[in-house]
Design a protein around this motif. Structure first.
Motif, mmCIF file in Angstrom:
data_model
loop_
_atom_site.group_PDB
_atom_site.id
_atom_site.type_symbol
_atom_site.label_atom_id
_atom_site.label_comp_id
_atom_site.label_asym_id
_atom_site.label_seq_id
_atom_site.Cartn_x
_atom_site.Cartn_y
_atom_site.Cartn_z
ATOM 1 N N MET A 285 64.152 -10.785 122.466
ATOM 2 C CA MET A 285 65.525 -10.463 122.857
ATOM 3 C C MET A 285 66.538 -11.186 121.967
ATOM 4 O O MET A 285 67.733 -10.965 122.067
ATOM 5 C CB MET A 285 65.741 -10.843 124.311
ATOM 6 N N VAL A 286 66.065 -12.054 121.072
ATOM 7 C CA VAL A 286 66.989 -12.787 120.209
ATOM 8 C C VAL A 286 67.492 -11.892 119.097
ATOM 9 O O VAL A 286 66.740 -11.139 118.507
ATOM 10 C CB VAL A 286 66.295 -14.021 119.602
ATOM 11 N N ILE B 292 76.549 2.142 127.358
ATOM 12 C CA ILE B 292 76.189 1.230 128.460
ATOM 13 C C ILE B 292 76.245 1.990 129.789
ATOM 14 O O ILE B 292 75.362 1.841 130.641
ATOM 15 C CB ILE B 292 77.112 0.002 128.451
ATOM 16 N N HIS B 293 77.256 2.836 129.955
ATOM 17 C CA HIS B 293 77.299 3.677 131.159
ATOM 18 C C HIS B 293 76.017 4.487 131.299
ATOM 19 O O HIS B 293 75.452 4.611 132.386
ATOM 20 C CB HIS B 293 78.462 4.666 131.089
ATOM 21 N N HIS C 25 66.928 -5.131 134.353
ATOM 22 C CA HIS C 25 67.572 -4.462 133.227
ATOM 23 C C HIS C 25 68.982 -4.993 133.017
ATOM 24 O O HIS C 25 69.404 -5.267 131.885
ATOM 25 C CB HIS C 25 67.594 -2.946 133.456
ATOM 26 N N LEU C 26 69.711 -5.169 134.099
ATOM 27 C CA LEU C 26 71.074 -5.696 133.980
ATOM 28 C C LEU C 26 71.063 -7.102 133.393
ATOM 29 O O LEU C 26 71.871 -7.437 132.518
ATOM 30 C CB LEU C 26 71.754 -5.691 135.360
ATOM 31 N N LEU C 27 70.133 -7.925 133.853
ATOM 32 C CA LEU C 27 70.085 -9.298 133.352
ATOM 33 C C LEU C 27 69.702 -9.327 131.876
ATOM 34 O O LEU C 27 70.210 -10.158 131.116
ATOM 35 C CB LEU C 27 69.111 -10.130 134.194
ATOM 36 N N CYS C 28 68.842 -8.422 131.454
ATOM 37 C CA CYS C 28 68.500 -8.311 130.025
ATOM 38 C C CYS C 28 69.716 -7.867 129.208
ATOM 39 O O CYS C 28 69.988 -8.410 128.135
ATOM 40 C CB CYS C 28 67.359 -7.310 129.819
ATOM 41 N N GLU C 29 70.434 -6.880 129.719
ATOM 42 C CA GLU C 29 71.604 -6.391 128.992
ATOM 43 C C GLU C 29 72.629 -7.503 128.785
ATOM 44 O O GLU C 29 73.167 -7.675 127.681
ATOM 45 C CB GLU C 29 72.262 -5.234 129.766
ATOM 46 N N LEU C 30 72.892 -8.253 129.839
ATOM 47 C CA LEU C 30 73.900 -9.310 129.728
ATOM 48 C C LEU C 30 73.441 -10.396 128.757
ATOM 49 O O LEU C 30 74.259 -10.952 128.007
ATOM 50 C CB LEU C 30 74.200 -9.895 131.109
ATOM 51 N N GLN C 31 72.153 -10.700 128.767
ATOM 52 C CA GLN C 31 71.626 -11.673 127.800
ATOM 53 C C GLN C 31 71.998 -11.261 126.374
ATOM 54 O O GLN C 31 72.549 -12.041 125.600
ATOM 55 C CB GLN C 31 70.099 -11.759 127.958
ATOM 56 N N VAL C 32 71.746 -10.006 126.029
ATOM 57 C CA VAL C 32 72.009 -9.533 124.669
ATOM 58 C C VAL C 32 73.505 -9.526 124.381
ATOM 59 O O VAL C 32 73.963 -10.028 123.347
ATOM 60 C CB VAL C 32 71.417 -8.126 124.464
ATOM 61 N N ARG C 33 74.279 -8.969 125.303
ATOM 62 C CA ARG C 33 75.724 -8.857 125.038
ATOM 63 C C ARG C 33 76.374 -10.225 124.926
ATOM 64 O O ARG C 33 77.296 -10.426 124.137
ATOM 65 C CB ARG C 33 76.403 -8.032 126.152
ATOM 66 N N LEU C 34 75.903 -11.176 125.724
ATOM 67 C CA LEU C 34 76.495 -12.517 125.653
ATOM 68 C C LEU C 34 76.028 -13.271 124.414
ATOM 69 O O LEU C 34 76.783 -14.064 123.840
ATOM 70 C CB LEU C 34 76.159 -13.296 126.928
ATOM 71 N N SER D 133 65.047 -1.860 126.305
ATOM 72 C CA SER D 133 65.119 -1.863 124.848
ATOM 73 C C SER D 133 66.586 -1.952 124.471
ATOM 74 O O SER D 133 67.412 -1.220 125.012
ATOM 75 C CB SER D 133 64.527 -0.580 124.281
ATOM 76 N N PRO D 134 66.953 -2.854 123.549
ATOM 77 C CA PRO D 134 68.378 -3.025 123.217
ATOM 78 C C PRO D 134 68.922 -1.935 122.315
ATOM 79 O O PRO D 134 70.076 -2.025 121.892
ATOM 80 C CB PRO D 134 68.409 -4.398 122.523
#
Lengths: 255, 255
Positions: B1-2, B150-151, B169-178, B244-245
């Motif tokens: 995820m990095v 994202i929607h 999935h939400l927690l993964c998304e926020l990890q990447v966006r942050l 998947s990002p």
DNA sequence: CGGCGAATTGACCCGCATCAACTATCGTGG
DNA sequence: CCACGATAGTTGATGCGGGTCAATTCGCCG
């Protein structure tokens, strides 16, 4: 649910496949004759795609965008476990993958749900046109933001409405969007989707869509049969769906 | 995820509140010094909004857009029956309501979920800037299309994933966006949301979010406690979420 | 008339909502 | 320093909406 339709395009003759896009844009803002000419000049003649053909694959590099002229397209996401989800339906007049103009690939596939005609436009031609006509650029930008507003409405449906309200909401949305491009009258519209397609839009199974369609028919709200939606009780359907067309930005205003 | 983070902005000094937006854009494409200067010149100094304050009301006429500098914003839809749905979360560096540049009003409200700082930009200034720098215009257009992507990802989650996968999935998304804006390290990130906020994003109840959080904690995948997300097993969390990002368009490419 | 995808219906089950009680945390004023 | 009130989090018991599985039936086309 009836909408005042803005004046149609003036010079249909040469490139009639752009007409519905102009109806859609002119519902929301004025389009000058020069802007119309620029738009007509960059959209190529339509090509035919048979039902169930993938038009664009997920992540394929893209240098053009497709205007849907006839038929129905779906933005589809195939999942690991074989399930499919449709995140938006496109009706004629929609620049279905205009977002690829900035994204350069799509996070989903584009699938012809019925026989379709699609008119392609090169991204390089869009760049040139909107540098000359920035307001036309904002109108195209608007239309991608309208798609996002539709995504949000679907999000709310999926998150917070039960199956009957969800289905009713989708049928109300299509009524309005098809009216804008002259493909629905006050009583309904043709819709050549399967119950399974609807299920893939609504996050349900086709079995349950079938049951809910029966319920809506028995409550004398709406009938979907033989590829045609007949809205028997618009007010009742609206009320069940908690539908308001606000999110479709039907008002004409400088953008 | 990095993720490989693109070079940061060069001239932070005068308007540091624009820095994270530039990090976000430069992750996806080059931004010239002139474009950077134009962008910095049109974004006004940030204003403070306390947690739980509505920043923008649904359908309010808008002539400016807000760049989130600090805190978390939600796009919220309040429903007839009192339920609330959040259709997107915004993190610092997001031009949260840039879509109002073309829409001129929003189909949803913008709510400060935590204490926030927001830097406003007049639509008229955006018009001028992007007529001078069309590529900057396309980058801003891209960022609204990213919101739409994202929607779509949320749509798929709501339609086709169970509660655990949806939350993961939400927690993964926020990890990447942050991570893109430097607010997450490899182990997690601060997230000052309530379980009820998460429920309103995920189409669940806060009771069920609580149970699923416990399950994810006991499976040693991720912990959310005291306003901090700690990802114990990134690979496992990804797998559970089917994450998947790709849909976040992290690759740098001419737009 | 046969074949095939779509639609229809019934029986059964499970994930998440609902309802209700209780605990933890924290800011505030006496 | 403690009492308190408010908000967030936690857990259990129970019920329902919609999934799953399976069997027909329908409708169109060759």
């Amino acid at each position: 649910m009836v909408i005042a339709i803005a004046d149609g395009p003036s010079q249909t003759g040469a490139t009639p496949w752009v007409d519905k896009l102009l109806m859609k844009l002119r519902q929301r803002d004025d389009v000058s004759a020069a802007e119309e000419a620029a738009l007509r000049s960059i959209v190529e003649p339509p090509q035919v795609y048979p039902a169930r053909r993938m038009v664009i694959e997920e992540n394929e590099p893209l240098d053009r965008s497709g205007l849907l002229v006839d038929g129905l397209l779906g933005r589809v996401k195939n999942m690991r476990d074989g399930q499919q989800h449709i995140s938006e339906l496109h009706v004629p007049g929609d620049f279905a993958d205009l977002h690829s103009f900035t994204l350069k690939r799509l996070d989903h596939g584009i699938l012809a749900l019925t026989d379709c005609r699609i008119a392609w436009t090169k991204h390089s031609a869009i760049v040139t046109a909107i540098e000359q006509f920035p307001h036309l650029g904002r109108l195209l930008w608007f239309s991608t933001n309208l798609d996002a507003a539709i995504h949000r409405a679907w999000t709310v449906s999926l998150g917070r409405r039960d199956a009957a309200a969800r289905l009713a909401h989708l049928l109300c949305e299509l009524q309005v969007r098809l009216e804008v491009v002259g493909l629905a009258d006050a009583t309904g519209y043709p819709l050549a989707l399967t119950q399974n397609d609807l299920a893939n839009c609504l996050g349900l199974t086709s079995v349950h869509v079938n049951r809910v369609l029966r319920e809506l028919r028995e409550r004398r709200l709406v009938t979907f049969r033989g590829g045609h939606v007949t809205i028997a009780d618009p007010a009742g359907l609206n009320a069940l769906a908690d539908f308001s067309p606000d999110y479709l930005f039907l008002e004409k205003r400088p953008r």
